[in-house]
Design an enzyme around this catalytic site. Structure first.
Site, PDB file in Angstrom:
ATOM      1  N   LYS A 145       0.848  -1.184   0.000  1.00  0.00           N
ATOM      2  CA  LYS A 145       0.000   0.000   0.000  1.00  0.00           C
ATOM      3  C   LYS A 145       0.885   1.235   0.000  1.00  0.00           C
ATOM      4  CE  LYS A 145      -1.940   2.976   2.516  1.00  0.00           C
ATOM      5  NZ  LYS A 145      -1.845   4.028   1.508  1.00  0.00           N
ATOM      6  N   GLY A 148       6.197   5.042   8.471  1.00  0.00           N
ATOM      7  CA  GLY A 148       5.400   6.263   8.422  1.00  0.00           C
ATOM      8  C   GLY A 148       5.473   6.994   9.745  1.00  0.00           C
ATOM      9  N   GLU A 174       8.645   1.382  11.435  1.00  0.00           N
ATOM     10  CA  GLU A 174       9.719   2.358  11.190  1.00  0.00           C
ATOM     11  C   GLU A 174       9.066   3.728  11.235  1.00  0.00           C
ATOM     12  OE1 GLU A 174      12.740   1.445  11.054  1.00  0.00           O
ATOM     13  OE2 GLU A 174      12.541  -0.689  10.646  1.00  0.00           O
ATOM     14  N   CYS A 197      13.305  10.687   7.420  1.00  0.00           N
ATOM     15  CA  CYS A 197      13.121  10.270   8.813  1.00  0.00           C
ATOM     16  C   CYS A 197      14.405  10.490   9.592  1.00  0.00           C
ATOM     17  CB  CYS A 197      12.694   8.818   8.863  1.00  0.00           C
ATOM     18  SG  CYS A 197      13.670   7.787   7.781  1.00  0.00           S
ATOM     19  N   GLU A 228       8.752  16.055  15.424  1.00  0.00           N
ATOM     20  CA  GLU A 228       9.271  15.968  14.054  1.00  0.00           C
ATOM     21  C   GLU A 228       8.544  16.977  13.155  1.00  0.00           C
ATOM     22  OE1 GLU A 228       8.144  12.458  11.785  1.00  0.00           O
ATOM     23  OE2 GLU A 228      10.235  12.220  11.174  1.00  0.00           O
TER      24      GLU A 228
HETATM   25  P1  NAD Z   1       1.927   8.631   7.302  1.00  0.00           P
HETATM   26  O1  NAD Z   1       2.031   7.940   8.608  1.00  0.00           O
HETATM   27  O2  NAD Z   1       0.975   9.739   7.163  1.00  0.00           O
HETATM   28  O3  NAD Z   1       1.581   7.580   6.154  1.00  0.00           O
HETATM   29  C1  NAD Z   1       2.366   6.423   5.941  1.00  0.00           C
HETATM   30  C2  NAD Z   1       1.533   5.392   5.223  1.00  0.00           C
HETATM   31  O4  NAD Z   1       0.478   4.989   6.099  1.00  0.00           O
HETATM   32  C3  NAD Z   1       0.865   5.881   3.951  1.00  0.00           C
HETATM   33  O5  NAD Z   1       0.836   4.853   2.996  1.00  0.00           O
HETATM   34  C4  NAD Z   1      -0.537   6.190   4.425  1.00  0.00           C
HETATM   35  O6  NAD Z   1      -1.503   6.129   3.395  1.00  0.00           O
HETATM   36  C5  NAD Z   1      -0.747   5.065   5.408  1.00  0.00           C
HETATM   37  N1  NAD Z   1      -1.831   5.302   6.364  1.00  0.00           N
HETATM   38  C6  NAD Z   1      -2.377   6.477   6.744  1.00  0.00           C
HETATM   39  N2  NAD Z   1      -3.383   6.257   7.614  1.00  0.00           N
HETATM   40  C7  NAD Z   1      -3.454   4.921   7.799  1.00  0.00           C
HETATM   41  C8  NAD Z   1      -4.271   4.085   8.582  1.00  0.00           C
HETATM   42  N3  NAD Z   1      -5.209   4.582   9.373  1.00  0.00           N
HETATM   43  N4  NAD Z   1      -4.068   2.747   8.524  1.00  0.00           N
HETATM   44  C9  NAD Z   1      -3.103   2.219   7.750  1.00  0.00           C
HETATM   45  N5  NAD Z   1      -2.303   2.970   6.963  1.00  0.00           N
HETATM   46  C10 NAD Z   1      -2.474   4.313   6.997  1.00  0.00           C
HETATM   47  O7  NAD Z   1       3.426   9.083   6.947  1.00  0.00           O
HETATM   48  P2  NAD Z   1       3.893   9.939   5.692  1.00  0.00           P
HETATM   49  O8  NAD Z   1       3.428  11.330   5.939  1.00  0.00           O
HETATM   50  O9  NAD Z   1       3.565   9.231   4.425  1.00  0.00           O
HETATM   51  O10 NAD Z   1       5.487   9.851   5.843  1.00  0.00           O
HETATM   52  C11 NAD Z   1       6.204  10.643   6.699  1.00  0.00           C
HETATM   53  C12 NAD Z   1       6.486   9.948   8.019  1.00  0.00           C
HETATM   54  O11 NAD Z   1       7.139   8.714   7.766  1.00  0.00           O
HETATM   55  C13 NAD Z   1       7.421  10.721   8.901  1.00  0.00           C
HETATM   56  O12 NAD Z   1       6.973  10.680  10.238  1.00  0.00           O
HETATM   57  C14 NAD Z   1       8.745   9.983   8.769  1.00  0.00           C
HETATM   58  O13 NAD Z   1       9.628  10.132   9.856  1.00  0.00           O
HETATM   59  C15 NAD Z   1       8.272   8.588   8.621  1.00  0.00           C
HETATM   60  N6  NAD Z   1       9.310   7.775   7.973  1.00  0.00           N
HETATM   61  C16 NAD Z   1      10.027   6.905   8.749  1.00  0.00           C
HETATM   62  C17 NAD Z   1      11.045   6.161   8.170  1.00  0.00           C
HETATM   63  C18 NAD Z   1      11.858   5.193   8.987  1.00  0.00           C
HETATM   64  O14 NAD Z   1      12.545   4.375   8.394  1.00  0.00           O
HETATM   65  N7  NAD Z   1      11.815   5.235  10.306  1.00  0.00           N
HETATM   66  C19 NAD Z   1      11.326   6.290   6.810  1.00  0.00           C
HETATM   67  C20 NAD Z   1      10.584   7.191   6.059  1.00  0.00           C
HETATM   68  C21 NAD Z   1       9.564   7.921   6.651  1.00  0.00           C
END
Ligand code: NAD
Length: 495
Positions: free
Chosen positions: A175, A228, A250, A284, A385
């Protein structure tokens, strides 16, 4: 004419009635139209992924056959590198230099790495557990795995997860973020072309708030691998508790870079600029808090600000561009709100802090590289963040204070240490609550090294043997070797 991107389920490309316009954040223009999955498509993906795991050929293939497929995916990415780099640039607004030299080749390399190494990670282990029995540890695939991907590295993070999950013999439902589904859907075409059996890889695009819960709760799913934000990570922990699933998380970060008096100032400044402004700070592992030892603090700050002001913001397709736009207007508004709050809490903006005036950039979601000083350790921006091009620069006196400052947040993803004293650096690294510590460098991820955070940055690993083994379950087999085939249990009731 705008390209259409259907879903990929059970080996078929499926257009759905509900669609979403995909925007280029650099220009604000619509670049594609992607299908959105409804509960009907989710049902189809879940049932076919389950069936493909339980009855399909993929988990039964020999390791050599699986290896061949993993190599072919790597080669498929390389054969389509130009297209994928351009698509990732258009969909994320990342400068083309980054997508060409980082995202796409690194995506292919992870598949190559897993193809070359995973068989060695699956060796069964024979253990002599007693004179009566011998033990064996069997490594099996987890089953059906849901991979949830953020928008900041849409293809690369999908490939980190896919390479391990597939090599281990799982079937997957990917997804992507609904903001950035294009390169993963393009990868589905590559996977289809090389003839991976149907439903081994399924891609369902859609808003997480609409389809995430269904995917994460479903009994047919054995594992969810999520990258995320913390906010969504916590929701997924709840969803997956309904039917108890294995998870890897992550999540976010608020990483610290610790810069000591003895560094080469230019190297430390240049590298620190990259460590926060690459991908517009939407990393991240962005070093969003820089702590500089007092002997060089003034000189460091002056040089950092001077060079930050020279960074070239531009259209993402220009090879000279050093910083592109943020992913969306909503993300830019979030960044601005954080800066306003930081100012209200006593922080001072010494660089940037506003939308650039260049008319060429007016339709994109650009924001100037921003430096804040005098930010209190209790203020929101110190602890939370931002996920944008905003850095806090602070002073410290000694290494104990540096460790306390670095560790003073709830996250524990990464850190940097800059000093010529390698003894000090390694001792300090041992004290930091961070899953990755770079010493006198930043940003390289190696397929050999596991990556993942501590504390509220999550749990579980990507990459390396440890990242691969997240997608494997361990079965213990105990085989009787008693004399005459009469194990102890045979005598228990004395018959
Ligand atoms: P997000 O949490 O908004 O979304 C991540 C994913 O989760 C997307 O595919 C989104 O559609 C999905 N999602 C949203 N709501 C959901 C739900 N209720 N149930 C299941 N899935 C759902 O994050 P983002 O804005 O896409 O990315 C940025 C974030 O990701 C930042 O906090 C960043 O630090 C983190 N990130 C972490 C790493 C790591 O390796 N630790 C790497 C990259 C990004």
């Amino acid at each position: 004419m705008i390209s259409k991107y259907p879903l990929y389920i059970n080996g078929q490309f499926i257009e759905t009635p509900e669609k979403q316009n995909i925007i280029n954040p650099s220009t604000g223009k619509v670049i594609a139209e992607a299908s959105l999955a409804s509960p009907a498509e989710l049902e189809s993906a879940l049932s076919s992924a389950r069936l493909a795991f339980d009855q399909g050929p993929w988990p039964q293939f020999s390791l050599a056959e699986r290896k061949e497929f993993i190599f072919r995916i790597a080669q498929g990415i390389l054969d389509n590198a130009e297209l994928l780099a351009s698509l990732e640039m258009q969909n994320t607004g990342k400068p083309i230099k980054e997508t060409t030299f980082m995202d796409i080749p690194s995506s292919a390399k992870t598949f190559e790495f897993m193809a070359n190494n995973f068989i060695g990670y699956l060796d069964n282990e024979e253990l002599s557990v007693s004179s009566e029995a011998r033990g064996r540890i069997i490594r099996e695939p987890m089953g059906v795995v849901v991979l949830i991907i953020p928008w900041n590295y849409p293809l690369l993070i999908a490939c980190w997860k896919l390479a391990s999950a597939l090599a281990a013999g799982n079937t997957v439902i990917v997804k992507p973020s609904s903001l950035t589904p294009l390169t993963v859907l393009e990868l589905a075409k590559i996977i289809h072309k090389i003839g991976l059996p149907p439903a081994v890889v399924n891609v369902v695009n859609g808003s997480g708030s609409k389809i995430g819960q269904l995917l994460c709760e479903d009994k047919r799913v054995d594992m969810v691998s999520f990258t995320g934000s913390n906010e969504i990570g916590k929701q997924i922990l709840q969803y997956s508790s309904k039917n108890v699933k294995k998870l890897t998380m992550e999540l976010g970060g608020k990483s610290a870079s610790l810069i000591f008096n003895d560094v080469d100032l230019d190297v430390a400044v240049n590298s620190s600029l990259t460590s926060i402004f690459l991908n517009q700070g939407q990393m991240c592992t962005a070093m969003s808090r820089i702590f500089v030892q007092e002997g060089i603090y003034e000189r460091f700050l002056e040089s950092f600000v001077q060079k930050a002001k020279r960074l070239k913001l531009g259209l993402a397709d220009n090879h000279e561009t050093q910083m592109g736009p943020l992913i969306s207007d909503a993300q830019r508004k979030k960044v601005i709100a954080y800066i306003d709050k930081a100012k209200a809490e006593g922080g001072k903006v010494v660089c940037g802090g506003k939308i650039p005036e260049n008319p060429e950039l007016k339709n994109g979601y650009y924001f100037e590289p921003t430096v804040l000083v005098d930010v209190g350790v209790h203020s929101h921006i110190f602890k939370e963040e931002v996920f944008g091009p905003v850095v806090l620069i602070h002073k410290f006196s000694g290494s104990d204070e540096a460790a306390i400052l670095a560790n003073s947040v709830d996250f524990g993803l990464a850190a940097c240490i800059w000093t010529k004293d390698l003894y000090l650096a390694q001792e300090l690294a041992g004290k930091l609550n961070a899953g990755t510590v770079w010493i006198n460098t930043y940003g390289m991820f190696y397929n050999e090294l596991p990556y993942g955070g501590f504390k509220q940055s999550g749990f579980g690993k990507e990459l390396g043997k440890e990242g691969f083994l997240e997608y494997v379950r361990f079965k213990s087999m105990i085989i009787d070797q008693s004399e005459e085939g009469k194990p102890l249990v045979n005598y228990w009731y004395g018959f």
